[in-house]
Design a protein around this motif. Structure first.
Motif, PDB file in Angstrom:
ATOM      1  N   HIS A  41       0.854  -1.191   0.000  1.00 56.94           N
ATOM      2  CA  HIS A  41       0.000   0.000   0.000  1.00 56.94           C
ATOM      3  C   HIS A  41       0.890   1.241   0.000  1.00 56.94           C
ATOM      4  O   HIS A  41       1.930   1.270   0.655  1.00 56.94           O
ATOM      5  CB  HIS A  41      -0.894  -0.046   1.243  1.00 56.94           C
ATOM      6  CG  HIS A  41      -2.018   0.902   1.201  1.00 56.94           C
ATOM      7  ND1 HIS A  41      -1.917   2.177   1.701  1.00 56.94           N
ATOM      8  CD2 HIS A  41      -3.272   0.782   0.705  1.00 56.94           C
ATOM      9  CE1 HIS A  41      -3.068   2.797   1.528  1.00 56.94           C
ATOM     10  NE2 HIS A  41      -3.904   1.972   0.933  1.00 56.94           N
ATOM     11  N   GLN A 100      -8.412   1.292   6.038  1.00 60.75           N
ATOM     12  CA  GLN A 100      -9.752   1.670   5.597  1.00 60.75           C
ATOM     13  C   GLN A 100      -9.734   2.148   4.144  1.00 60.75           C
ATOM     14  O   GLN A 100     -10.681   1.923   3.393  1.00 60.75           O
ATOM     15  CB  GLN A 100     -10.337   2.758   6.504  1.00 60.75           C
ATOM     16  CG  GLN A 100     -10.687   2.253   7.887  1.00 60.75           C
ATOM     17  CD  GLN A 100     -11.317   3.324   8.751  1.00 60.75           C
ATOM     18  OE1 GLN A 100     -12.039   4.192   8.265  1.00 60.75           O
ATOM     19  NE2 GLN A 100     -11.062   3.266  10.054  1.00 60.75           N
ATOM     20  N   SER A 101      -8.656   2.781   3.739  1.00 62.11           N
ATOM     21  CA  SER A 101      -8.553   3.310   2.376  1.00 62.11           C
ATOM     22  C   SER A 101      -8.311   2.222   1.330  1.00 62.11           C
ATOM     23  O   SER A 101      -8.450   2.493   0.134  1.00 62.11           O
ATOM     24  CB  SER A 101      -7.428   4.343   2.305  1.00 62.11           C
ATOM     25  OG  SER A 101      -6.183   3.730   2.605  1.00 62.11           O
ATOM     26  N   ASN A 102      -7.984   1.013   1.746  1.00 54.48           N
ATOM     27  CA  ASN A 102      -7.703  -0.072   0.804  1.00 54.48           C
ATOM     28  C   ASN A 102      -9.010  -0.785   0.455  1.00 54.48           C
ATOM     29  O   ASN A 102      -9.286  -1.895   0.906  1.00 54.48           O
ATOM     30  CB  ASN A 102      -6.673  -1.033   1.401  1.00 54.48           C
ATOM     31  CG  ASN A 102      -6.114  -1.986   0.380  1.00 54.48           C
ATOM     32  OD1 ASN A 102      -6.668  -2.161  -0.697  1.00 54.48           O
ATOM     33  ND2 ASN A 102      -5.009  -2.626   0.732  1.00 54.48           N
ATOM     34  N   LEU A 103      -9.809  -0.134  -0.373  1.00 54.84           N
ATOM     35  CA  LEU A 103     -11.146  -0.633  -0.695  1.00 54.84           C
ATOM     36  C   LEU A 103     -11.110  -1.975  -1.409  1.00 54.84           C
ATOM     37  O   LEU A 103     -11.977  -2.819  -1.177  1.00 54.84           O
ATOM     38  CB  LEU A 103     -11.905   0.401  -1.520  1.00 54.84           C
ATOM     39  CG  LEU A 103     -12.141   1.746  -0.825  1.00 54.84           C
ATOM     40  CD1 LEU A 103     -12.855   2.710  -1.759  1.00 54.84           C
ATOM     41  CD2 LEU A 103     -12.907   1.556   0.467  1.00 54.84           C
ATOM     42  N   ARG A 135     -10.586  -4.610   1.209  1.00 52.45           N
ATOM     43  CA  ARG A 135     -11.787  -4.740   2.042  1.00 52.45           C
ATOM     44  C   ARG A 135     -12.868  -5.534   1.318  1.00 52.45           C
ATOM     45  O   ARG A 135     -13.493  -6.429   1.897  1.00 52.45           O
ATOM     46  CB  ARG A 135     -12.288  -3.359   2.454  1.00 52.45           C
ATOM     47  CG  ARG A 135     -11.279  -2.676   3.408  1.00 52.45           C
ATOM     48  CD  ARG A 135     -11.667  -1.296   3.786  1.00 52.45           C
ATOM     49  NE  ARG A 135     -12.989  -1.323   4.430  1.00 52.45           N
ATOM     50  CZ  ARG A 135     -13.689  -0.227   4.679  1.00 52.45           C
ATOM     51  NH1 ARG A 135     -13.220   0.954   4.350  1.00 52.45           N
ATOM     52  NH2 ARG A 135     -14.853  -0.316   5.259  1.00 52.45           N
ATOM     53  N   ARG A 136     -13.094  -5.229   0.049  1.00 56.34           N
ATOM     54  CA  ARG A 136     -14.081  -5.983  -0.731  1.00 56.34           C
ATOM     55  C   ARG A 136     -13.666  -7.448  -0.845  1.00 56.34           C
ATOM     56  O   ARG A 136     -14.494  -8.351  -0.735  1.00 56.34           O
ATOM     57  CB  ARG A 136     -14.252  -5.367  -2.122  1.00 56.34           C
ATOM     58  CG  ARG A 136     -15.073  -4.090  -2.113  1.00 56.34           C
ATOM     59  CD  ARG A 136     -15.427  -3.649  -3.531  1.00 56.34           C
ATOM     60  NE  ARG A 136     -14.240  -3.364  -4.329  1.00 56.34           N
ATOM     61  CZ  ARG A 136     -13.702  -2.164  -4.477  1.00 56.34           C
ATOM     62  NH1 ARG A 136     -14.223  -1.118  -3.879  1.00 56.34           N
ATOM     63  NH2 ARG A 136     -12.635  -2.015  -5.226  1.00 56.34           N
ATOM     64  N   GLU A 193     -14.306  -9.238   2.471  1.00 56.30           N
ATOM     65  CA  GLU A 193     -15.752  -9.377   2.688  1.00 56.30           C
ATOM     66  C   GLU A 193     -16.329 -10.473   1.798  1.00 56.30           C
ATOM     67  O   GLU A 193     -17.197 -11.232   2.230  1.00 56.30           O
ATOM     68  CB  GLU A 193     -16.446  -8.032   2.469  1.00 56.30           C
ATOM     69  CG  GLU A 193     -16.106  -7.047   3.590  1.00 56.30           C
ATOM     70  CD  GLU A 193     -16.486  -5.609   3.298  1.00 56.30           C
ATOM     71  OE1 GLU A 193     -17.127  -5.334   2.240  1.00 56.30           O
ATOM     72  OE2 GLU A 193     -16.132  -4.744   4.129  1.00 56.30           O
ATOM     73  N   ARG A 209     -13.010  -0.296  13.834  1.00 58.08           N
ATOM     74  CA  ARG A 209     -12.329   0.707  13.018  1.00 58.08           C
ATOM     75  C   ARG A 209     -11.523   1.607  13.947  1.00 58.08           C
ATOM     76  O   ARG A 209     -11.964   1.893  15.055  1.00 58.08           O
ATOM     77  CB  ARG A 209     -13.336   1.547  12.239  1.00 58.08           C
ATOM     78  CG  ARG A 209     -13.945   0.814  11.067  1.00 58.08           C
ATOM     79  CD  ARG A 209     -14.998   1.657  10.363  1.00 58.08           C
ATOM     80  NE  ARG A 209     -15.488   1.048   9.142  1.00 58.08           N
ATOM     81  CZ  ARG A 209     -16.248  -0.038   9.077  1.00 58.08           C
ATOM     82  NH1 ARG A 209     -16.595  -0.664  10.165  1.00 58.08           N
ATOM     83  NH2 ARG A 209     -16.645  -0.512   7.915  1.00 58.08           N
TER      84      ARG A 209
END
Length: 137
Positions: A10, A90-93, A96-97, A100, A109
């Motif tokens: 990242h 949190q910014s690493n979408l 995260r997807r 999930e 968080r």
């Protein structure tokens, strides 16, 4: 794998490449359960388990979306069938997807105050099969 790890990192990570290489060699691989994914003789992904923590998962950017990360997550879930947890920014979408889709649920968080990068992060938890000594009839 050094190239895959470095390119998959990242952008907010703060350590120079040489320091990261030493840390991976002397700490991560030497002290933790480390798995590599290979495709056609090329190392394309790396995963580190530390107890019930999925501590590291890196996929070379050119191999993202080809299943190596999913295969490693399934391996982690099979090796830790009761539960796994992890942190990601949190910014690493995309990450995260990804988590999930593999059944992880965001449970905490933070504002980043307690991590080295000072980047807001999110803790994910995966509940697997509960252990039980009771047999069902």
């Amino acid at each position: 794998m050094r190239t895959a790890y470095r390119r998959s990192r990242h952008p907010c990570l703060v350590h120079p490449d040489e320091e990261v290489r030493r840390w991976v060699r002397d700490v991560v691989v030497a002290q933790h359960e480390t798995w590599l994914a290979e495709q056609g003789g090329e190392l394309v992904a790396m995963m580190v388990l530390d107890g019930e923590v999925l501590d590291q998962l890196y996929v070379h950017p050119t191999w993202t979306g080809h299943g190596a990360g999913s295969e490693l997550v399934r391996l982690a879930q099979s090796r830790r069938p009761e539960r796994l947890w992890l942190w990601t920014f949190q910014s690493n979408l995309g990450a995260r997807r990804f988590y999930e889709r593999h059944g992880f649920i965001a449970v905490e968080r933070t504002d980043g105050r307690d991590n080295e990068e000072r980047e807001p992060d999110v803790r994910y938890l995966w509940h697997g099969r509960p252990s039980s000594s009771v047999a069902r009839c």
